[in-house]
Design a protein around this motif. Structure first.
Motif, PDB file in Angstrom:
ATOM      1  N   ILE A 235      18.706 -43.401  11.937  1.00 20.17           N
ATOM      2  CA  ILE A 235      17.591 -42.996  11.923  1.00 20.17           C
ATOM      3  C   ILE A 235      17.881 -41.637  11.187  1.00 20.17           C
ATOM      4  N   LEU A 236      18.244 -41.080  11.293  1.00 21.26           N
ATOM      5  CA  LEU A 236      18.560 -39.764   9.902  1.00 21.26           C
ATOM      6  C   LEU A 236      18.810 -40.467   8.446  1.00 21.26           C
ATOM      7  N   THR A 237      19.958 -41.506   8.699  1.00 16.01           N
ATOM      8  CA  THR A 237      19.786 -41.553   7.091  1.00 16.01           C
ATOM      9  C   THR A 237      18.561 -42.808   6.269  1.00 16.01           C
ATOM     10  N   GLN A 238      18.326 -43.376   7.311  1.00 18.42           N
ATOM     11  CA  GLN A 238      16.537 -44.855   6.841  1.00 18.42           C
ATOM     12  C   GLN A 238      15.534 -43.981   7.048  1.00 18.42           C
ATOM     13  N   GLU A 239      15.077 -42.938   7.819  1.00 17.86           N
ATOM     14  CA  GLU A 239      13.777 -42.210   8.402  1.00 17.86           C
ATOM     15  C   GLU A 239      14.345 -41.126   8.270  1.00 17.86           C
ATOM     16  N   CYS A 240      14.867 -40.195   7.809  1.00 16.19           N
ATOM     17  CA  CYS A 240      15.112 -39.168   7.712  1.00 16.19           C
ATOM     18  C   CYS A 240      15.548 -37.984   6.488  1.00 16.19           C
TER      19      CYS A 240
END
Length: 271
Positions: A235-240
């Motif tokens: 989530i943090l690397t792909q969306e944030c």
């Protein structure tokens, strides 16, 4: 707590009376004696000496840190001491230069835990404790903005989210977890996260059932599940707009310490 406590709590806290004497029922992870079960040393010992200097070699002003879900502050203080190399000064007065290097804002949903943290803090000039529901945007935004404005800043240099993600997730569902992680990514240049593994979710749900409480509202409908360290990294690397910098290994209770860095424009040690 983490950030100093495992209180990922976020949502209106129950009153002491309705929460009852059984600490296992704390619905936001706001356990009153959390650090006895997960001592701060278990986390800070995994972090290398000089980490702050290596992340911010050219810092020209105080670094700002945000610790979300700090519980009663033991881990916040231990992180502060470790990052500034003050581990051996627990009983000495506040070092004269320490406050010029790092200012740490620590928040928790439980006002009683915050009172304890304020009363016992050995570094009141450098570590601030505040009662805040981080998921309440109406309270969060003016509070964080006013803190940052005191330093002429619009973001934090480093954030700490220590055993908090599960409590956000259980109380606010998949959407709440996504919003929470996006918020931290937008607020912090670096972010240290200690996600609880899925077995902790099941244990928390079992505790409530054993005590005759209602189940967590979202537990049975969570689509984000399984390997939570992997899910939170994705989530943090792909969306944030963050990248994984380092995994510092796992604590003795099987929780990973993951360091992320924002890939958007947060100038380091300045702003």
């Amino acid at each position: 707590p983490p950030g100093a406590g495992s209180n990922g709590k976020m949502a209106v806290p129950m009153s002491r009376e309705s929460r009852g004497p059984e600490p296992g029922a704390a619905p936001y992870g706001n356990f009153p004696n959390y650090s006895r079960f997960h001592p701060p040393e278990g986390r800070v010992s995994l972090l290398p000496q000089g980490l702050l200097r290596s992340l911010f070699p050219a810092a020209t002003r105080p670094l700002l840190g945000l610790d979300v879900g700090c519980n009663s502050g033991e881990l916040s203080v231990a992180l502060y001491q470790h990052l500034l190399g003050l581990q051996d000064s627990k009983s000495s007065p506040e070092p004269p230069g320490a406050g010029k290097e790092l200012k740490l804002l620590c928040c928790d949903i439980d006002p009683e835990l915050i009172r304890r943290a304020q009363q016992s803090s050995p570094f009141p000039a450098s570590i601030s404790f505040a009662s805040l529901d981080i998921m309440d945007s109406g309270a969060r935004e003016p509070f964080l903005s006013s803190y940052l404005e005191r330093f002429g800043r619009s973001s934090f240099d480093i954030g700490f989210c220590m055993s908090v993600t599960m409590w956000i997730h259980l109380n606010h569902g998949d959407r709440g977890l996504l919003e929470f992680l996006a918020l931290l990514a937008s607020l912090c240049t670096f972010l240290l996260v200690e996600p609880q593994p899925w077995k902790c979710y099941r244990a928390a749900a079992r505790r409530l059932r054993r005590l005759g409480r209602d189940d967590f509202e979202h537990f049975r409908s969570l689509q984000i599940n399984g390997d939570m360290a992997e899910s939170i990294t994705r989530i943090l690397t792909q969306e944030c707009a963050m990248e994984l910098v380092c995994s510092f290994g796992s604590t003795s209770w099987d929780r990973s310490l993951l360091l992320f860095k924002s890939t958007s424009a947060h100038p380091e040690g300045s702003d």
